[in-house]
Write an enzyme that holds these catalytic residues in place. Structure first.
Site: not given
Length: 445
Positions: A241, A102
């Site tokens: 992200d 992530s």
């Protein structure tokens, strides 16, 4: 329920080369997952990844483990996490796996699983996989080994899906959008979607080299995006992200628009269109200003534990269709079953067009309380949350706030850090109290 050893709030994550993110462990994980999923009738697993250099290595050993348990794998290449949730459903795969950490730096990586419904696998399945990890790896007979194939048009399928969530009656013509793709999984997909919908796109953070994912860019550092929005005189900036499941925005004046403001804009727009079902699900980290602003609109709001899986669980429990974390995870069940940064961004752009308003003006009716978040890296296995020093500091801070604010201190479910959050009406007081508690945590760790 038995405590899990490896799985956190978002799969298994860590530094590459350190247990559990080693080739040996991931091979065994693939086999263990294969054993469990095979018991549920699985025969095809979709595997995607972000742009980390370690993704290629982990992809190979993960497939080897799955194949040794008799399961075949379908590779997509670099693609956003929510795309795997979507493809798992549409391709009728029994599960989806994403190789990503992530928003973490490139030297971290992780594995997370999606069910056939496109949601994170339940705790019971994670525990069953961990139980298999303790057993000896026994390979199936050669004739039963899993195979490998690739989806060449995975990105095109996801692009078409995302565009399908945007009303055909409106266009982004005349809007200038700066996108920061964090040198991650959205680097080709997000700019193309926005261009095809009519926007003039300036793309940054779109040159992944395997080691620059999330480095001084994306949702973890929006300074370049803010600068570029102002320099380009753009209408809006969007930061994703590394794996594309979260999103933060910047308005035309360069101000940050976080997940709480984003979900307020989307919920209000849905309400105005008569499409809002129930209310909004947030987390313990959601700003009190969001709750009060939604209350003024007559929109119910409930909180759950931090983590998008808990948000989704509460949404499914209540039947509500909108949920979010202030970090930018936005779940819109009318469109996808997990946080989707691209789709959330399109919904905000839709609200801008529908209301003929700037992002800045759309945020005017939500007044966020001052909030200070401090992350403290842990250097030992000792849990400072049980320290009498930390407990005392929290009590002192609560007395100072005098019921006009909130304190939340917790261990991250994805990183070895303690998060300290203080929220209240006075910004200086909030900052001072957050630093006071953080100092107590540091002294106790």
């Amino acid at each position: 329920m038995k405590k899990k050893r490896y799985f956190g709030t978002d799969g298994i994550r860590g530094k590459v080369g350190d247990n559990p993110i080693t080739p040996e462990f991931i091979l065994k994980l693939g086999w263990a997952a294969g054993k469990v999923l095979a018991r549920h009738g699985s025969n095809k697993i979709i595997i995607g990844k972000d742009t980390r250099i370690s993704g290629y290595m982990l992809e190979s050993v993960l497939h080897a483990g799955l194949a040794s348990a008799g399961l075949s794998a379908v590779f997509t290449g670099p693609i956003p996490t929510p795309a795997i949730a979507y493809l798992t459903k549409t391709l009728r795969a029994e599960a989806g796996i994403v190789i990503s950490a992530s928003h973490n730096p490139f030297y971290d990586n992780g594995i997370k699983f999606f069910s056939i419904e496109g949601t994170k696998i339940p705790d019971a399945i994670e525990q069953a996989i961990e139980a298999e990890l303790g057993k000896k790896l026994i390979c199936v007979a050669s004739a039963k080994l899993g195979r490998i194939s690739r989806i060449d048009d995975a990105a095109k399928r996801y692009i078409a899906f995302c565009k399908g969530t945007f009303s055909e009656s409106i266009s982004l013509n005349g809007l200038k959008v700066v996108v920061d793709c964090a040198n991650g999984a959205t680097y080709q997909i997000a700019p193309n979607i926005l261009r095809e919908l009519g926007a003039k796109v300036v793309a940054i953070g779109c040159q992944p080299d395997g080691m620059n994912i999330n480095k001084d860019c994306g949702t973890t550092d929006i300074r370049k995006l803010q600068h570029r929005v102002l320099a380009e005189n753009a209408n809006i900036g969007i930061a994703y992200d590394g794996d594309g499941d979260r999103m933060i925005m910047v308005d035309h004046l360069g101000y940050k628009v976080d997940g709480d403001q984003i979900i307020y804009i989307i919920a209000r727009d849905k309400m105005q269109q008569g499409k809002l079902v129930g209310g909004v699900v947030g987390t313990l980290m959601s700003n009190m200003g969001l709750e009060l602003s939604l209350k003024r609109l007559g929109i119910p709001f409930i909180r759950t534990s931090v983590g998008d899986r808990y948000v989704l669980n509460k949404m499914q429990e209540t039947g509500w269709r909108i949920g979010a974390e202030n970090s930018g995870h936005v779940i819109l069940l009318d469109h996808n079953t997990t946080g989707d940064g691209i789709i959330a961004g399109l919904q905000v752009l839709s609200a801008m067009v529908n209301n003929s308003m700037t992002l800045h003006n759309l945020c005017r009716d939500i007044q966020l309380f001052p909030q200070k978040l401090i992350n403290i890296c842990l250097t030992s296995k000792y849990n400072p949350l049980i320290s009498t020093t930390v407990i005392h500091a929290c009590k002192v801070a609560e007395q100072e706030l005098a019921k006009h604010g909130r304190i939340l201190i917790r261990k991250s479910g994805t990183e070895n850090i303690i998060r300290v959050m203080v929220e209240g009406k006075d910004e200086n007081q909030v900052t001072d109290l957050a630093n006071y508690i953080a100092d107590a945590v540091k002294a106790s760790s």
